[in-house]
Design an enzyme around this catalytic site. Structure first.
Site, short mmCIF file in Angstrom:
data_model
loop_
_atom_site.label_atom_id
_atom_site.label_comp_id
_atom_site.label_asym_id
_atom_site.label_seq_id
_atom_site.Cartn_x
_atom_site.Cartn_y
_atom_site.Cartn_z
N LYS A 101 0.71 -1.24 -0.03
CA LYS A 101 0.20 0.30 0.31
C LYS A 101 0.98 1.47 0.10
O LYS A 101 1.79 0.99 0.28
CB LYS A 101 -1.13 0.40 0.94
N ASP A 141 -6.51 4.08 -4.97
CA ASP A 141 -7.60 4.08 -3.76
C ASP A 141 -7.57 5.73 -3.84
O ASP A 141 -8.41 6.29 -5.20
CB ASP A 141 -6.14 3.58 -3.12
N THR A 184 -15.48 -3.60 -7.27
CA THR A 184 -15.51 -3.32 -5.92
C THR A 184 -17.02 -4.16 -5.06
O THR A 184 -17.61 -4.51 -4.39
CB THR A 184 -14.45 -2.76 -5.27
N ASN A 216 -17.95 4.59 -7.11
CA ASN A 216 -17.42 3.98 -7.65
C ASN A 216 -18.23 3.35 -6.73
O ASN A 216 -19.25 2.20 -7.06
CB ASN A 216 -16.33 3.39 -8.24
#
Length: 414
Positions: A101, A141, A184, A216
């Site tokens: 990350k 992200d 997602t 989203n």
């Protein structure tokens, strides 16, 4: 190095979930942490410097994989926790991906396109030496969408001379995958549907659903839930939430949020309430899709009081530890984000497959693969919990399945 360690509170939380007493640095310490300054010049000619981060936690299961977050609130401790979680999330997908990350305290909100591009290029100049399709494959992200990924990938190609899958979530013309935007949210509903079928012998049909957020994840979770027969009655953003008892018209939400970039309170005729109060709305299923720690103990108590039966996380770490314990103690079916929001990284993994093969799959093929992956995740965490006498404890099931697979990769048992 001390700097590579997970914060003690979160380490304890994870170990307690599995009843672990031993400490294995291969699990609880990052393999590499890259910290760098990003100096860039805005369109007025003024120089700025932001902090850049890339935490490469573990690559035993495959190349490092995880998103880039651009937000002023980020810290190294946050990225370490997210990279640790990403390691186990990626194992759950059964695809060959390790965990990482990163990102920056740069805030793209309100910035001009010129400034965003200038920052992305400067950021990639520092990040490029640490990534590559066989090494580390970042994605987007919070604060990093299609525009930012385009600028980042174009700069990567210019700096390295490579045209490989060093980033995912790319626009289609640069090798991106269909179904990535929906992944997602759709994946969240696929795993929730599998839970409903397996544990409650029911489905989304005629269920009342509350979904936080309106980005989203939330929009496409709402879309899929509606396709599966549910009525979505609430959504939110950072300023407020809307309650539409007869069911939200998603076309209106898309026009407000995706076209006009407006606020959810602009939805005509909706009941407007504070964002936090969304969990006080009566529902059968709650899908938090906004941010971390958005359901606290008060929110969990409200959901239980109003008869909610299922909570599945669409955002990372949506529920506080206290909220999770309360939900579980009141027999609410709860799936943590490392399992239920794995649809995005799953399609990122499929994007890598397509790029390596020089292929571009149809939306239907990617969607079918996504559905299969999410159903497999549920089966694995459900069966793991059941085998160990922890029926329907999906936090335990997710952590135990992924932890055991990671240790198995090392070829040893603790």
């Amino acid at each position: 190095m001390e700097n590579n360690k997970l914060d003690l509170a979160y380490e304890k939380e994870f170990k307690d979930s599995l009843g672990l007493s031993s400490y294995d640095p291969r699990v609880f310490e990052a393999e590499h942490i890259h910290l760098f300054d990003v100096t860039w010049t805005d369109e007025k000619g003024e120089k700025h410097t932001n902090k850049g981060y890339r935490v490469q936690w573990n690559n035993k299961n495959g190349p490092y994989k995880g998103g880039l977050r651009f937000h002023p609130s980020v810290t190294l401790d946050l990225f370490k926790r997210l990279a640790f979680e990403q390691t186990f999330k990626n194992i759950l997908t059964t695809l060959p991906m390790g965990g990482a990350k990163g990102g920056s305290d740069f805030d793209p909100h309100g910035k001009s396109d010129y400034d965003i591009k200038a920052f992305c290029e400067a950021f990639m100049d520092k990040l490029a030496p640490f990534i590559g399709v066989e090494t580390d494959v970042p994605a987007g992200d919070i604060g990093v969408g299609g525009t930012e990924i385009r600028y980042l990938y174009e700069r990567y190609m210019k700096v390295t001379g490579k045209h490989d899958c060093s980033l995912t979530g790319k626009p289609l013309d640069l090798g991106g995958s269909l179904c990535r935007k929906e992944a997602t949210g759709y994946g969240l509903c696929y795993i929730t549907q599998k839970l409903l079928d397996t544990c409650l012998s029911t489905s989304f049909k005629d269920k009342t659903v509350v979904i936080s957020g309106s980005g989203n994840v939330a929009i496409y979770a709402a879309e899929k839930a509606m396709q599966l027969g549910a009525k979505v009655v609430a959504m939110s953003d950072s300023t407020s939430a809307i309650h539409v008892p007869n069911g939200i018209d998603l076309d209106i939400v898309k026009e407000i949020k995706e076209v006009r970039k407006g606020r959810i309170k602009e939805y005509p005729g909706a009941i407007i309430i504070p964002t936090k109060d969304i969990w006080k709305i009566k529902c059968d299923i709650a899908l938090p899709c906004a941010t971390q720690n958005e359901i606290d103990l008060e929110g969990a108590e409200a959901l239980v009081a109003n008869g909610c039966k299922v909570v599945c996380e669409g955002s990372n770490m949506s529920c506080t530890e206290e909220a999770v314990k309360y939900l579980q103690s009141h027999n609410i079916y709860y799936i943590p984000g490392k399992a239920s929001n794995a649809g995005g990284v799953s399609v990122s993994g499929l994007e890598i497959e397509q790029n390596k093969a020089g292929e571009s799959w149809s939306f239907e093929k990617v969607d079918a693969r996504l559905k299969g992956i999410m159903e497999t995740i549920f089966e694995n965490i459900y069966n793991t919990a059941k085998k160990d006498g922890r029926n329907n404890d999906f936090v335990y099931g997710a952590n135990k399945y992924a932890y055991d697979k990671l240790i198995e990769e090392y070829g040893t048992n603790l």
